[in-house]
Design a protein around this motif. Sequence first.
Motif, PDB file in Angstrom:
ATOM      1  N   ILE A 112       0.947  -1.113  -0.046  1.00 40.95           N
ATOM      2  CA  ILE A 112       0.051  -0.123  -0.067  1.00 40.95           C
ATOM      3  C   ILE A 112       0.936   1.225  -0.083  1.00 40.95           C
ATOM      4  CG2 ILE A 112      -1.578   1.406   1.173  1.00 40.95           C
ATOM      5  CD1 ILE A 112      -2.521  -1.436   2.463  1.00 40.95           C
ATOM      6  N   PRO A 113       0.783   2.379  -0.777  1.00 41.43           N
ATOM      7  CA  PRO A 113       1.431   3.372  -0.949  1.00 41.43           C
ATOM      8  C   PRO A 113       1.897   4.002   0.708  1.00 41.43           C
ATOM      9  CG  PRO A 113      -0.186   3.596  -2.386  1.00 41.43           C
ATOM     10  CD  PRO A 113      -0.628   2.547  -1.682  1.00 41.43           C
ATOM     11  N   ARG A 114       2.981   4.650   0.759  1.00 38.44           N
ATOM     12  CA  ARG A 114       3.483   4.949   2.103  1.00 38.44           C
ATOM     13  C   ARG A 114       2.652   6.123   2.727  1.00 38.44           C
ATOM     14  NH1 ARG A 114      10.095   4.858   1.749  1.00 38.44           N
ATOM     15  NH2 ARG A 114      10.367   2.555   1.339  1.00 38.44           N
ATOM     16  N   ASP A 115       2.100   6.773   1.849  1.00 43.33           N
ATOM     17  CA  ASP A 115       1.285   8.026   2.362  1.00 43.33           C
ATOM     18  C   ASP A 115      -0.081   7.575   3.038  1.00 43.33           C
ATOM     19  OD1 ASP A 115       0.609   7.709  -0.261  1.00 43.33           O
ATOM     20  OD2 ASP A 115      -0.361   9.290  -0.641  1.00 43.33           O
ATOM     21  N   ILE A 116      -0.390   6.326   2.703  1.00 37.71           N
ATOM     22  CA  ILE A 116      -1.891   5.734   3.240  1.00 37.71           C
ATOM     23  C   ILE A 116      -1.303   4.944   4.270  1.00 37.71           C
ATOM     24  CG2 ILE A 116      -3.780   4.516   2.819  1.00 37.71           C
ATOM     25  CD1 ILE A 116      -3.803   5.331  -0.127  1.00 37.71           C
ATOM     26  N   LYS A 117      -1.733   5.009   5.651  1.00 36.76           N
ATOM     27  CA  LYS A 117      -1.103   4.345   6.876  1.00 36.76           C
ATOM     28  C   LYS A 117      -2.548   3.897   7.464  1.00 36.76           C
ATOM     29  CE  LYS A 117       2.918   6.876   7.249  1.00 36.76           C
ATOM     30  NZ  LYS A 117       3.753   5.967   6.746  1.00 36.76           N
ATOM     31  N   PHE A 118      -2.293   2.563   8.167  1.00 40.63           N
ATOM     32  CA  PHE A 118      -3.189   2.107   9.083  1.00 40.63           C
ATOM     33  C   PHE A 118      -3.662   3.197  10.403  1.00 40.63           C
ATOM     34  CE2 PHE A 118      -5.189  -0.636  12.656  1.00 40.63           C
ATOM     35  CZ  PHE A 118      -6.218  -1.072  11.945  1.00 40.63           C
ATOM     36  N   ASP A 119      -5.047   3.302  10.330  1.00 45.00           N
ATOM     37  CA  ASP A 119      -5.621   4.200  11.495  1.00 45.00           C
ATOM     38  C   ASP A 119      -5.983   3.306  12.634  1.00 45.00           C
ATOM     39  OD1 ASP A 119      -6.640   5.942  13.306  1.00 45.00           O
ATOM     40  OD2 ASP A 119      -7.895   7.091  11.780  1.00 45.00           O
ATOM     41  N   PRO A 120      -5.350   3.135  13.684  1.00 43.25           N
ATOM     42  CA  PRO A 120      -5.854   2.369  14.912  1.00 43.25           C
ATOM     43  C   PRO A 120      -6.829   2.748  15.747  1.00 43.25           C
ATOM     44  CG  PRO A 120      -3.720   3.479  15.463  1.00 43.25           C
ATOM     45  CD  PRO A 120      -4.071   3.703  14.015  1.00 43.25           C
ATOM     46  N   THR A 121      -7.072   3.854  15.436  1.00 39.36           N
ATOM     47  CA  THR A 121      -8.200   4.966  16.407  1.00 39.36           C
ATOM     48  C   THR A 121      -9.641   4.972  15.530  1.00 39.36           C
ATOM     49  OG1 THR A 121      -7.749   7.009  15.381  1.00 39.36           O
ATOM     50  CG2 THR A 121      -6.612   6.348  17.275  1.00 39.36           C
ATOM     51  N   SER A 122      -9.557   4.510  14.178  1.00 40.59           N
ATOM     52  CA  SER A 122     -11.009   4.597  13.533  1.00 40.59           C
ATOM     53  C   SER A 122     -11.692   3.393  13.854  1.00 40.59           C
ATOM     54  CB  SER A 122     -10.361   4.563  11.825  1.00 40.59           C
ATOM     55  OG  SER A 122      -9.971   3.359  11.622  1.00 40.59           O
ATOM     56  N   ASN A 123     -13.074   3.662  13.589  1.00 40.18           N
ATOM     57  CA  ASN A 123     -14.123   2.446  13.777  1.00 40.18           C
ATOM     58  C   ASN A 123     -15.042   2.736  12.606  1.00 40.18           C
ATOM     59  OD1 ASN A 123     -15.693   0.394  14.709  1.00 40.18           O
ATOM     60  ND2 ASN A 123     -16.602   1.647  16.233  1.00 40.18           N
ATOM     61  N   PRO A 124     -15.349   1.811  11.511  1.00 39.70           N
ATOM     62  CA  PRO A 124     -14.446   0.518  11.483  1.00 39.70           C
ATOM     63  C   PRO A 124     -12.989   0.921  11.093  1.00 39.70           C
ATOM     64  CG  PRO A 124     -15.769   1.200   9.555  1.00 39.70           C
ATOM     65  CD  PRO A 124     -16.144   2.097  10.666  1.00 39.70           C
ATOM     66  N   PRO A 125     -12.063  -0.180  11.149  1.00 39.48           N
ATOM     67  CA  PRO A 125     -10.875  -0.134  10.831  1.00 39.48           C
ATOM     68  C   PRO A 125     -10.495   0.416   9.514  1.00 39.48           C
ATOM     69  CG  PRO A 125     -11.308  -2.217  11.792  1.00 39.48           C
ATOM     70  CD  PRO A 125     -12.560  -1.616  11.555  1.00 39.48           C
ATOM     71  N   GLN A 126      -9.450   1.195   9.305  1.00 38.79           N
ATOM     72  CA  GLN A 126      -9.295   1.634   7.945  1.00 38.79           C
ATOM     73  C   GLN A 126      -7.824   2.228   7.773  1.00 38.79           C
ATOM     74  OE1 GLN A 126     -11.958   5.161   7.786  1.00 38.79           O
ATOM     75  NE2 GLN A 126     -10.201   6.529   8.444  1.00 38.79           N
ATOM     76  N   PHE A 127      -7.432   2.246   6.451  1.00 38.61           N
ATOM     77  CA  PHE A 127      -6.037   2.967   6.060  1.00 38.61           C
ATOM     78  C   PHE A 127      -6.637   4.104   5.523  1.00 38.61           C
ATOM     79  CE2 PHE A 127      -5.018  -1.635   6.037  1.00 38.61           C
ATOM     80  CZ  PHE A 127      -3.459  -1.381   6.643  1.00 38.61           C
ATOM     81  N   SER A 128      -5.786   5.527   5.879  1.00 36.13           N
ATOM     82  CA  SER A 128      -5.915   6.398   5.415  1.00 36.13           C
ATOM     83  C   SER A 128      -4.742   7.474   5.258  1.00 36.13           C
ATOM     84  CB  SER A 128      -6.878   7.389   6.623  1.00 36.13           C
ATOM     85  OG  SER A 128      -7.041   8.689   6.088  1.00 36.13           O
ATOM     86  N   ASP A 129      -4.737   8.495   4.427  1.00 34.25           N
ATOM     87  CA  ASP A 129      -3.627   9.573   4.248  1.00 34.25           C
ATOM     88  C   ASP A 129      -4.005  10.819   5.233  1.00 34.25           C
ATOM     89  OD1 ASP A 129      -5.655  10.818   2.862  1.00 34.25           O
ATOM     90  OD2 ASP A 129      -4.298  11.051   1.052  1.00 34.25           O
ATOM     91  N   ASN A 130      -5.144  10.566   5.941  1.00 30.88           N
ATOM     92  CA  ASN A 130      -5.599  11.754   7.038  1.00 30.88           C
ATOM     93  C   ASN A 130      -6.189  12.840   5.902  1.00 30.88           C
ATOM     94  OD1 ASN A 130      -4.794  10.601   9.451  1.00 30.88           O
ATOM     95  ND2 ASN A 130      -2.254  11.213   9.245  1.00 30.88           N
ATOM     96  N   GLY A 131      -6.448  12.439   4.881  1.00 26.31           N
ATOM     97  CA  GLY A 131      -7.115  13.403   3.976  1.00 26.31           C
ATOM     98  C   GLY A 131      -8.377  12.821   3.443  1.00 26.31           C
ATOM     99  N   ASP A 132      -8.524  12.961   2.068  1.00 27.31           N
ATOM    100  CA  ASP A 132      -9.595  12.161   1.458  1.00 27.31           C
ATOM    101  C   ASP A 132      -9.434  10.671   0.821  1.00 27.31           C
ATOM    102  OD1 ASP A 132      -8.192  12.828  -0.389  1.00 27.31           O
ATOM    103  OD2 ASP A 132      -9.646  13.898  -1.807  1.00 27.31           O
ATOM    104  N   GLN A 133      -8.371  10.177   1.128  1.00 29.63           N
ATOM    105  CA  GLN A 133      -7.887   8.841   0.451  1.00 29.63           C
ATOM    106  C   GLN A 133      -8.098   7.787   1.608  1.00 29.63           C
ATOM    107  OE1 GLN A 133      -5.263   8.346  -2.665  1.00 29.63           O
ATOM    108  NE2 GLN A 133      -4.346  10.095  -1.672  1.00 29.63           N
TER     109      GLN A 133
END
Length: 205
Positions: A112-133
Amino acid sequence: MFFIHELNRTITLHPSYFGPHMRDYLIHKLHEDVEGSCTGRYFIICVIEYENITLGRIIPGKGDAEFTITYKAVVWRPFKGETVDGVVSSVNKMGFFAEVGPLTVFVSSHLIPRDIKFDPTSNPPQFSDNGDQIINKGAHIRIKLMGTRSDVGKMHAIGSIKEGFVNKWRFCVARGALGVTPADMVEGLKKTPQLNSYYLVLNRL
């Protein structure tokens, strides 16, 4: 990749089905048995033509009859390097699983691209770039198959979304999670010259 294959299927028929509608039952049974099944090498999508139905052969001691049907079917065989579209079915810190029709594909966090990281605080679980991706359950995503594995009656694959041409489609990851419509997806394909051939296929469906 899709192909048309000529295949054979042997169907056993109980004597109670012998009669004027026997052929109709054989064809119905063929569709029921093979469509959506996996041979371990490819998936049978649909039966399109019947080449031949043999005369029945009585099984000694039982009374049942065996018929062999030669037919043509559309099959899908995923290949390494093929680019496919799927829907994310589950996400965890190791990566995510996506359903590409009948095929389950796992995409590791390393692919997965480096700018998209797993967000352990999200519910449901998700990978995000802290933006719109966002990659979460239900997101539409484009994947390059890196390898496939065949088992008895099923197939699995691993994939990547780090490829350059896949990144051009990453808007679909975010917008798919937000309820993007098929019309939006087609418009996106129109605006991406590298995907024109895919748009033509989509437009014909």
